[in-house]
Structure formats: C-alpha cells, structure tokens
Design a protein around this motif. Sequence first.
Motif, PDB file in Angstrom:
ATOM      1  N   ALA A 125       0.835  -1.046   0.128  1.00  0.00           N
ATOM      2  CA  ALA A 125       0.073  -0.015  -0.143  1.00  0.00           C
ATOM      3  C   ALA A 125       0.989   1.242  -0.088  1.00  0.00           C
ATOM      4  CB  ALA A 125      -0.900  -0.142   1.034  1.00  0.00           C
ATOM      5  N   GLY A 126       0.369   2.252  -0.672  1.00  0.00           N
ATOM      6  CA  GLY A 126       1.138   3.640  -0.715  1.00  0.00           C
ATOM      7  C   GLY A 126       2.259   3.723  -1.791  1.00  0.00           C
ATOM      8  N   VAL A 127       2.165   2.703  -2.730  1.00  0.00           N
ATOM      9  CA  VAL A 127       3.174   2.940  -3.755  1.00  0.00           C
ATOM     10  C   VAL A 127       2.907   3.971  -4.623  1.00  0.00           C
ATOM     11  CG1 VAL A 127       3.859   0.490  -3.727  1.00  0.00           C
ATOM     12  CG2 VAL A 127       2.073   1.614  -5.345  1.00  0.00           C
ATOM     13  N   THR A 128       4.160   4.812  -5.394  1.00  0.00           N
ATOM     14  CA  THR A 128       3.801   5.984  -6.254  1.00  0.00           C
ATOM     15  C   THR A 128       3.913   5.767  -7.360  1.00  0.00           C
ATOM     16  OG1 THR A 128       5.969   6.597  -5.594  1.00  0.00           O
ATOM     17  CG2 THR A 128       4.409   7.481  -4.307  1.00  0.00           C
ATOM     18  N   ASP A 139       2.449  11.326   0.767  1.00  0.00           N
ATOM     19  CA  ASP A 139       1.517  10.732   1.387  1.00  0.00           C
ATOM     20  C   ASP A 139       0.114  11.203   1.715  1.00  0.00           C
ATOM     21  OD1 ASP A 139       3.470   8.865   1.747  1.00  0.00           O
ATOM     22  OD2 ASP A 139       4.364   9.963   3.717  1.00  0.00           O
ATOM     23  N   ASN A 140      -0.245  12.610   1.211  1.00  0.00           N
ATOM     24  CA  ASN A 140      -1.541  12.990   1.676  1.00  0.00           C
ATOM     25  C   ASN A 140      -2.353  12.947   0.299  1.00  0.00           C
ATOM     26  OD1 ASN A 140      -0.700  13.972   4.126  1.00  0.00           O
ATOM     27  ND2 ASN A 140       0.291  15.977   3.236  1.00  0.00           N
ATOM     28  N   MET A 176      -8.247  22.801   3.777  1.00  0.00           N
ATOM     29  CA  MET A 176      -8.565  22.249   5.161  1.00  0.00           C
ATOM     30  C   MET A 176      -7.915  20.853   5.193  1.00  0.00           C
ATOM     31  SD  MET A 176     -11.877  24.252   6.098  1.00  0.00           S
ATOM     32  CE  MET A 176     -12.032  24.101   7.829  1.00  0.00           C
ATOM     33  N   ARG A 177      -7.744  20.230   6.337  1.00  0.00           N
ATOM     34  CA  ARG A 177      -7.157  19.053   6.636  1.00  0.00           C
ATOM     35  C   ARG A 177      -7.758  17.794   7.397  1.00  0.00           C
ATOM     36  NH1 ARG A 177      -1.556  17.946   6.258  1.00  0.00           N
ATOM     37  NH2 ARG A 177      -1.292  20.117   6.231  1.00  0.00           N
ATOM     38  N   ALA A 178      -8.072  16.800   6.920  1.00  0.00           N
ATOM     39  CA  ALA A 178      -8.787  15.536   7.604  1.00  0.00           C
ATOM     40  C   ALA A 178      -7.841  14.548   7.870  1.00  0.00           C
ATOM     41  CB  ALA A 178      -9.865  15.120   6.506  1.00  0.00           C
ATOM     42  N   ARG A 179      -7.269  14.489   9.152  1.00  0.00           N
ATOM     43  CA  ARG A 179      -5.983  13.668   9.465  1.00  0.00           C
ATOM     44  C   ARG A 179      -6.349  12.316   9.447  1.00  0.00           C
ATOM     45  NH1 ARG A 179      -2.051  16.974  10.870  1.00  0.00           N
ATOM     46  NH2 ARG A 179      -2.743  19.153  11.836  1.00  0.00           N
ATOM     47  N   GLY A 180      -5.220  11.620   9.082  1.00  0.00           N
ATOM     48  CA  GLY A 180      -5.230  10.148   8.911  1.00  0.00           C
ATOM     49  C   GLY A 180      -5.983   9.559   7.701  1.00  0.00           C
ATOM     50  N   LYS A 181      -6.580  10.436   6.795  1.00  0.00           N
ATOM     51  CA  LYS A 181      -7.620   9.852   5.677  1.00  0.00           C
ATOM     52  C   LYS A 181      -6.709   9.948   4.374  1.00  0.00           C
ATOM     53  CE  LYS A 181     -11.069   9.595   8.101  1.00  0.00           C
ATOM     54  NZ  LYS A 181     -11.497   8.242   8.606  1.00  0.00           N
ATOM     55  N   ARG A 238       1.524   4.904   5.005  1.00  0.00           N
ATOM     56  CA  ARG A 238       3.110   5.140   5.121  1.00  0.00           C
ATOM     57  C   ARG A 238       3.640   3.690   5.344  1.00  0.00           C
ATOM     58  NH1 ARG A 238       1.636   9.891   8.329  1.00  0.00           N
ATOM     59  NH2 ARG A 238       1.846  11.543   7.131  1.00  0.00           N
ATOM     60  N   LYS A 239       5.054   3.754   5.297  1.00  0.00           N
ATOM     61  CA  LYS A 239       5.746   2.390   5.571  1.00  0.00           C
ATOM     62  C   LYS A 239       5.603   1.978   7.199  1.00  0.00           C
ATOM     63  CE  LYS A 239       9.356   2.577   1.948  1.00  0.00           C
ATOM     64  NZ  LYS A 239      10.563   2.979   1.799  1.00  0.00           N
ATOM     65  N   ASP A 240       5.568   2.932   8.060  1.00  0.00           N
ATOM     66  CA  ASP A 240       5.526   2.697   9.463  1.00  0.00           C
ATOM     67  C   ASP A 240       4.064   2.235   9.921  1.00  0.00           C
ATOM     68  OD1 ASP A 240       4.002   5.031   9.424  1.00  0.00           O
ATOM     69  OD2 ASP A 240       5.412   6.105  10.771  1.00  0.00           O
ATOM     70  N   GLY A 241       3.038   2.237   8.874  1.00  0.00           N
ATOM     71  CA  GLY A 241       1.713   1.695   9.299  1.00  0.00           C
ATOM     72  C   GLY A 241       0.806   2.936   9.463  1.00  0.00           C
ATOM     73  N   SER A 242       1.509   4.192   9.626  1.00  0.00           N
ATOM     74  CA  SER A 242       0.445   5.340  10.096  1.00  0.00           C
ATOM     75  C   SER A 242      -0.189   5.725   8.349  1.00  0.00           C
ATOM     76  CB  SER A 242       1.088   6.566  10.540  1.00  0.00           C
ATOM     77  OG  SER A 242       2.177   6.963   9.739  1.00  0.00           O
ATOM     78  N   HIS A 243      -0.959   6.913   8.068  1.00  0.00           N
ATOM     79  CA  HIS A 243      -1.420   7.299   7.152  1.00  0.00           C
ATOM     80  C   HIS A 243      -0.965   8.751   7.060  1.00  0.00           C
ATOM     81  CE1 HIS A 243      -3.499   3.514   7.097  1.00  0.00           C
ATOM     82  NE2 HIS A 243      -3.719   3.598   5.994  1.00  0.00           N
TER      83      HIS A 243
END
Length: 393
Positions: free
Chosen positions: A247-250, A290-291, A333-338, A342-347
């Motif tokens: 997940a998260g590849v560019t 990552d956003n 504006m920002r919606a966090r975690g959506k 990321r590689k560490d499991g966060s978003h």
Amino acid sequence: MSTKDFIEKDFYKVLGVPKDATEAEIKKAYRKLAREFHPDANKGNTRAEERFKEISEANDVLGDPKKRKEYDDARALFGNGGFRPGPGAGGGQFNFDLGDLFGGAGGAGGAQSGSFGGGIGDVFGGLFNRGGAGTTRTQPRRGQDVDTEVTLSFTEAIEGATVPLRMTSQAPCKACSGTGDKNGTPRVCPTCVGTGQVARGSGGGFSLTDPCPDCKGRGLIAEHPCMECSGSGRAKSSRTMQVRIPAGVTDSQRIRLRGKGAPGERGGPAGDLYVTVHVGEHKVFGRKGDNLTVTVPVTFTEAALGGEVRVPTLGGSPVTLKLPPGTPNGRTMRARGKGAARKDGSHGDLLITVEVSVPKDLSGKARDALEAYREATADEDPRAELFEAAKGD
C-alpha cells in the motif's frame, strides 16, 4: 553485474546528469528517459528496449544513496577500469579505507555488500586473484535480475494489491538439465579452469577479472551442444506469479523483490525481480506525497455564513468538514489520517480545498435575494486595497 561493468559503466552519463546531481535531479532524469524509451512506446524497437534496461540499471544504482556511494568509491579507486592507488602508495600499500568501501569494518562481516550482485567483493576477489589458477571447481552462478512493469488503479496503489505477473527470463534448459551438453556431461573449461573468469592485468602486479571468452562465464564447455539451448545451458522460461504490491506505492516507483528473478545455476541463488509501478489517475482524488487531495464545491452562503459540508474519502466513510464563517475560495483544510499508507503503518492526511460554486441559473426568488444583498453591500469595495497598492512602487 560483472566486475567489468561495475567499474567501467558510467551511470551518470547514461542518465545524462552530473556526478554531483541531487537525488531529485536523478529521479527527474530517470523518469524523463524512462517515458521516452519505454518498450510500450517503442514497439519492436530493440535498441529502445536495451536503452530502457540501461536507464533502469543506472537508476537502480544512483537512485539508492548506499549503492551510489559504493559505486562512486569503486570508480574513484579504479577509475574507468584502471587501478589508481592513492598518493604515496607503493609496494602493494593502499591509501584508502577498505571499511568505507565494504560499508563497515574489515573482516568477514564487512566484506559482504551484495548491492551489486557481488559488486565490491567480486572486484577485490579479482584484484588479488583469489580462487584463480589451481582450482577446478565450477562456481555457482547467480540468476539474472528481471525487470517488469505493472499498472495499478489509483485505489490499488493507495490500498495495495496482489497482481499476477507473467515473466519471461533465462532458466536452466530442461532438455539438458542446464548442463549445455545433450548427454549431460560437459567438461571443465581449460581456459578458466572452471571459474568462469579470466584475469586481466592492470599493471603493478594486480589484475581484474572478466568473463571467460571461451565458456562465456559458465566454467563449462559442452562437447555435444544441446540443440535446444545451443550449448548455453539456459533457455527462455515463462511463468506467472502472484506479486503483492504494498500500500502507498507511487507512480514510477521501482520495487525490488529478492530472489524472485531468474533461477541460478549450479546451486547459485536466484536473481531479483524489479517491478516498476505505473499508477492511473482518479476522477476525484489526487495525491501529494502521503497526502490525498480533493476539491469540494461549496455554495456562497456556506462559505459566507459557515456550515457543515460532507466530504468523500477514498474507500472509507465521508467526513464532515466544518466551515467557519467567511471561508475564502481556495482555502485548504485537513482531515487527518485519511491519506495514503506510510511504511510505518500510519496514514497521511486528506487535504480538502474549498471551491465556491457560482450558479449558472438563478430562480426569481434567488435573484431577488442577491439583488437585495448587492444593495446592502453597495458601500463595500473589495478592490479598494488593490488599487491603493497599485499606486505604490
């Protein structure tokens, strides 16, 4: 990669960048060349295909800071194929730190780089002529690395996907069991004594190694060449395998899968599989690192008076965006975690840009209301400061 290639190939020249190029400059040059020489854009053009492989190989080295340092150190030491001792060196004494080249202190732990499929270790193995004349044991050969590509949808790239990949690579010939001899009884090459390499003098009592020209680096010669593989011991093999793309590849990211390339020979390890990922576009969402990004239309009254607006997310439940009164057009504006994983499991986050929607058609009631609003704000001039500023220097 052979010792000769490792020392003599100029990867900076291949990508057309200076030796002090930044990571961003190298990445930009690779992407430009990869698009130009991509096999899909050059059907049947073997030269373009070879050029694409050269570009990918150069990017694999220069795009990795650790590999790039090893490559630069080796080039500085050997200089385009010729050994160059440091100032004052002589009698076999070298003015450099082997630990720097091997990525650690000397000894068994420091001499295993592996970044180039042998790389520095092979260079010094040939330099001091280890395992040369006198040995008759044929050496295991590592399988070739395989390059392939896959195209993912925007959602698959964000969430990860398992995709089937059909690959064609060199594998041991089934007709002769990889021996190259139709009777299965090849003989040891007398030129390299089974090592697959021959020494090439560079002066000063040192030597480098090249693949043996007689056995083509195999260490074996077929007395009765196999008809299927012409005595090479290798034949094209096609296979389909399921590959998990994280997940998260560019877009244009190159993923390395160790041991998933072509099989090795005589017990040698398999090569690696390199997958270049292409990502399609999404109708609603975009991406910045990552956003994720999205543009949300709002009415004039929502922007002016404030309110709550529902915003879609990628693959999840909508979020509610609270607009403060007087929200300007274009505010983000920002919606966090959506965002993307990321590689560490966060978003990452979802960046929401407000776009005030101007209606094309108005009802009579809406028009009357806006006319009344215009009369109520007739004394306000939003461009007054603009003209005042224009009078300055």
